[in-house]
Design an enzyme around this catalytic site. Structure first.
Site, mmCIF file in Angstrom:
data_model
loop_
_atom_site.group_PDB
_atom_site.id
_atom_site.type_symbol
_atom_site.label_atom_id
_atom_site.label_comp_id
_atom_site.label_asym_id
_atom_site.label_seq_id
_atom_site.Cartn_x
_atom_site.Cartn_y
_atom_site.Cartn_z
ATOM 1 N N LYS A 77 8.907 -23.682 -4.386
ATOM 2 C CA LYS A 77 9.744 -23.115 -5.452
ATOM 3 C C LYS A 77 8.880 -22.762 -6.677
ATOM 4 O O LYS A 77 7.683 -22.987 -6.669
ATOM 5 C CB LYS A 77 10.838 -24.119 -5.840
ATOM 6 C CG LYS A 77 11.723 -24.541 -4.654
ATOM 7 C CD LYS A 77 12.516 -23.374 -4.115
ATOM 8 C CE LYS A 77 13.612 -23.719 -3.124
ATOM 9 N NZ LYS A 77 13.321 -24.614 -2.040
HETATM 10 C C1 LIG Z 1 19.144 -22.498 -1.357
HETATM 11 C C2 LIG Z 1 18.679 -23.905 -1.182
HETATM 12 N N1 LIG Z 1 19.498 -24.911 -1.457
HETATM 13 C C3 LIG Z 1 19.111 -26.194 -1.335
HETATM 14 C C4 LIG Z 1 17.860 -26.533 -0.915
HETATM 15 C C5 LIG Z 1 17.460 -27.964 -0.784
HETATM 16 O O1 LIG Z 1 16.407 -28.253 -1.663
HETATM 17 P P1 LIG Z 1 15.541 -29.592 -1.567
HETATM 18 O O2 LIG Z 1 14.497 -29.327 -0.533
HETATM 19 O O3 LIG Z 1 14.955 -29.743 -2.938
HETATM 20 O O4 LIG Z 1 16.435 -30.688 -1.186
HETATM 21 C C6 LIG Z 1 16.964 -25.519 -0.625
HETATM 22 C C7 LIG Z 1 15.621 -25.829 -0.168
HETATM 23 O O5 LIG Z 1 14.848 -25.032 0.240
HETATM 24 C C8 LIG Z 1 17.372 -24.168 -0.753
HETATM 25 O O6 LIG Z 1 16.550 -23.154 -0.480
#
Ligand SMILES: Cc1ncc(COP(=O)(O)O)c(C=O)c1O
Length: 726
Positions: free
Chosen positions: A508
């Site tokens: 990210k």
């Molecule tokens: C759109 C979206 N939502 C939620 C998540 C979940 O994020 P995390 O990996 O920080 O739990 C991601 C992870 O890539 C994502 O792309």
């Protein structure tokens, strides 16, 4: 101090295009004024002079030595291919013996110190291993014989230093050292054979270069074994290399060297007893394991890229690939984490509110709760929105599964609304079609960084709320969109929603390793989120339910009750979703560079757009007027039906160029879990499926160099060929 002390000593290195010659030049270029000699393979090395030479011509050798007048000669040049020497004995004799003789003649004439690089193949075969310098010499093949004759020539210089060695390292040419060959073959998925009955004490060239430098400084003379201080079989060596580089060891077949039917006879016990040289230099040599570790360390530091002068990626595309996304960590980020490690709080300390305040400042949201992942953020956001059994929550199918899983964690039912064909974001019209009286919330995802049309979604939801007479929460999944704008507000402001979630995963915009956050403008929601993050517990006296057990009974009338210092209360069922201070310190440090990261991503996107906009069969990302995307992903659509390669073939071919790509995303409702649990089916969202079959995310991260970007563009242009139409 005389001028001579200040002026660097002149060092002549023969065989500067070979592994040792080149690595020596690289290691010693700051200490000496170096002239490197090569024969067939012309090389240019920054900081040193190089020249072509015919070592077999005595006049050529004489001319160069007269002109350069070296103080020291390190003679690395030789024909070292053992089987080639067996077949080309005259040539081996000329280069390895006569060439050495001509150099020695000149060294004697101009008084240069002479260092001769010999081999571990000289000793006679023996059940004993390792062998010391006084073990009888008995060359078993023609190469070894010429190297021994070379030693005899070198020994004519009274002060000569003769080093019997075996080495491995990062070669400037495409000619591989044993370690490189193992990496090259295994990373290409090939099978190799490892000799389990040939033992050696090879040394990493940079280690050897340091030893040679020290030996020259100490003015060592005579014959020395110079290798790693332990030995192992060549099969074991290959396996250790595979371990370090995480390659498939099962592709190494252990065999006897006798089974390989090599042309030139070989000895099996090549271990070198190096104690004489260790004693002379007063230092321990690395073990072979340590040599391999140093070889790997230097790989991690990018040394092979420097040695191979930008050819590394071409030669080892798997090792030095361009990922689709990665973090950009700088020294100040590292320092921020180190500072926390030295402080009193590793978790639940001051770095957490500091990071939360930073996120609030950037997004303009009133409250922020940082947690250990966006998945946790989405979970507690759904709980704070009271989502429970019987509730429906609408989200997009083109997202990571976490955007839908959070609904299921709470007992709710995910309902997938199809995407907009241009933006790939959830379509407002499709949400509208899916809203029922059971709809408790909508979770739009700002896919790839581009904001959904929040104004339209919110207005439509308000109408539906009035129609059904209950509240519908709006939770933005902005995991891709920290830093993006929508109608002049930063995504995360919650101007159009109840809550917004963020992710700080390494791909990210900014990272905390793992991490996430929920933003909200609602104080009540924020309080609930704080409880949910940490077991449902509070230590705030204002929040206590059991005031009688929380405080000491007042002794006198009017006395302010004293809170019991140990007391806390669990009011809800919460979780341990806390993020650490180390992570938040990293996050705050990264946050300072958010706009710089955003800008670099935009530059890369512009370059991609320009390269692909008018290419047949490719569709570049569409950008809606209302937003300004931070471009978490660069998704290119391919017309695979009319292309020579399908998507699998394209992705695998791209890897051969060192370019790694990814598919974002497989429609969530097609996952077996969703099909089984919610009876979803292929065909539910046609637009999402049409998109899915054509999409591919290209590498995009702020530390990509212009060369990286150029490489991606070249590879895509080459591979995205259309089928010729008749
Ligand atoms: C759109 C979206 N939502 C939620 C998540 C979940 O994020 P995390 O990996 O920080 O739990 C991601 C992870 O890539 C994502 O792309």
């Amino acid at each position: 101090m005389t001028m001579k002390d200040i002026v660097k000593k002149r060092l002549l290195i023969t065989g500067v295009s070979g592994l040792l010659g080149n690595n020596l030049a690289y290691c010693l270029k700051n200490t000496y004024d170096i002239l490197g000699l090569y024969n067939a393979h012309g090389v240019e090395i920054e900081g040193i002079k190089t020249r072509k030479i015919e070592l077999t011509s005595e006049t050529a050798v004489e001319k160069i030595i007269e002109e350069f007048d070296p103080d020291i000669i390190i003679h690395c040049a030789a024909i070292s291919d053992v089987d080639f020497c067996e077949d080309h004995q005259d040539l081996a004799q000329q280069v390895n013996v006569s060439g050495t003789r001509f150099l020695v003649n000149q060294a004697l004439k101009n008084g240069a110190k002479f260092v001769y690089i010999s081999t571990d193949l000289l000793y006679g075969d023996s059940p004993k291993n390792p062998l010391p310098e006084d073990f009888p010499v008995h060359p078993t093949n023609y190469y070894a014989l010429t190297k021994y004759q070379g030693e005899r020539e070198a020994a004519r210089v009274p002060e000569a230093l003769i080093l019997r060695t075996n080495l491995f390292g990062w070669n400037i040419q495409n000619k591989f050292s044993l370690a490189e060959w193992v990496i090259h073959e295994l990373s290409a998925g090939k099978r190799i054979q490892g000799f389990q009955d040939t033992y050696f004490s090879s040394i990493y060239t940079f280690e050897l270069a340091r030893i040679i430098d020290q030996a020259i400084e100490k003015d060592l003379k005579g014959i020395y074994n110079c290798g790693s201080s332990t030995f192992m079989s060549k099969n074991e060596f290959a396996r250790r290399i595979a371990d370090y580089f995480q390659l498939n060891k099962s592709c190494i077949q252990a065999i006897s060297i006798d089974q390989a039917h090599l042309k030139a006879p070989r000895r099996k016990n090549l271990g070198l007893d190096v104690r004489k040289m260790e004693a002379a230099l007063g230092r321990a040599f690395p073990t072979l394991e340590e040599s391999i570790e140093k070889f790997y360390d230097d790989y991690q530091k990018g040394i092979p890229g420097i040695i191979k002068q930008n050819n590394f990626r071409k030669i080892f595309p798997v090792l030095d690939h361009i990922p689709y996304g990665r973090q950009s960590i700088m020294q100040e980020d590292i320092q921020a984490v180190v500072d926390v490690l030295k402080s009193n709080y590793l978790t639940q300390g001051p770095k957490i509110p500091e990071f939360e305040n930073g996120l609030r400042d950037i997004t303009t949201a009133r409250h922020c709760v940082a947690v250990n992942s966006a998945t946790s953020a989405l979970h507690i956001a759904c709980l704070a929105a009271d989502i429970g059994p019987g509730d429906e929550v609408i989200t997009t199918p083109i997202t990571f599964v976490a955007s839908a899983n959070c609904i299921v964690y709470c007992g709710g039912k995910p309902v997938f609304a199809d995407i907009d064909a241009r933006t790939y974001n959830i379509s407002t019209q499709e949400i509208e079609k899916k809203i029922t009286e059971r709809t408790k919330a909508v979770i739009p995802v700002h896919f790839a960084g581009q904001s959904c049309d929040m104004d339209a979604i919110r207005d439509m939801i308000r109408v539906k709320e009035r129609a059904y007479g209950h509240r519908i929460y709006l939770i933005e999944d902005a995991c891709h969109a920290l830093g993006s704008f929508y109608k002049n507000t930063r995504v995360g402001s919650c101007a159009y929603s109840d809550m917004t979630t963020l992710s700080f995963h390494p791909v990210k915009h900014i990272t905390t390793g793992e991490g996430g956050a929920v933003l909200t403008n609602d104080k009540g929601v924020w309080r609930k989120l704080c409880y949910l993050r940490s077991h449902g517990i509070t230590s705030d006296p204002e929040e206590f339910v059991h005031k009688d057990t929380a405080f000491e009974p007042a002794q006198e009338k009017g006395e302010v009750p004293v809170k019991r210092p140990w007391y806390y209360e669990q009011t809800y069922l919460g979780f341990n979703y806390r993020i650490t201070d180390m992570q938040c310190a990293l996050g705050s440090s990264q946050l300072k560079k958010l706009d710089q990261f955003r800008q670099r991503r935009r530059e890369i996107v512009n370059a991609y757009n320009e390269a692909f906009a008018r290419t047949d069969g490719l569709t570049i990302p569409y950008e809606a007027d209302a937003g300004d995307s931070n471009f978490h992903l660069y998704v290119l659509l391919f017309d695979f039906e009319n292309m020579e390669l399908n998507r699998t073939q394209l992705m695998l071919k791209l890897r051969e160029y060192g370019v790694y790509s990814q598919v974002h995303y497989i429609p969530v409702y097609t996952q077996p879990f969703y099909q089984k649990t919610f009876a979803t089916r292929w065909g539910d969202c046609p637009e999402a499926e049409h998109y899915y079959h054509r999409c591919l995310s290209l590498p995009l991260y702020s530390s990509m160099t212009d060369d990286d970007v150029g490489q991606v563009i070249t590879a895509i242009r080459k591979l995205a060929r259309m089928r010729s139409r008749v």
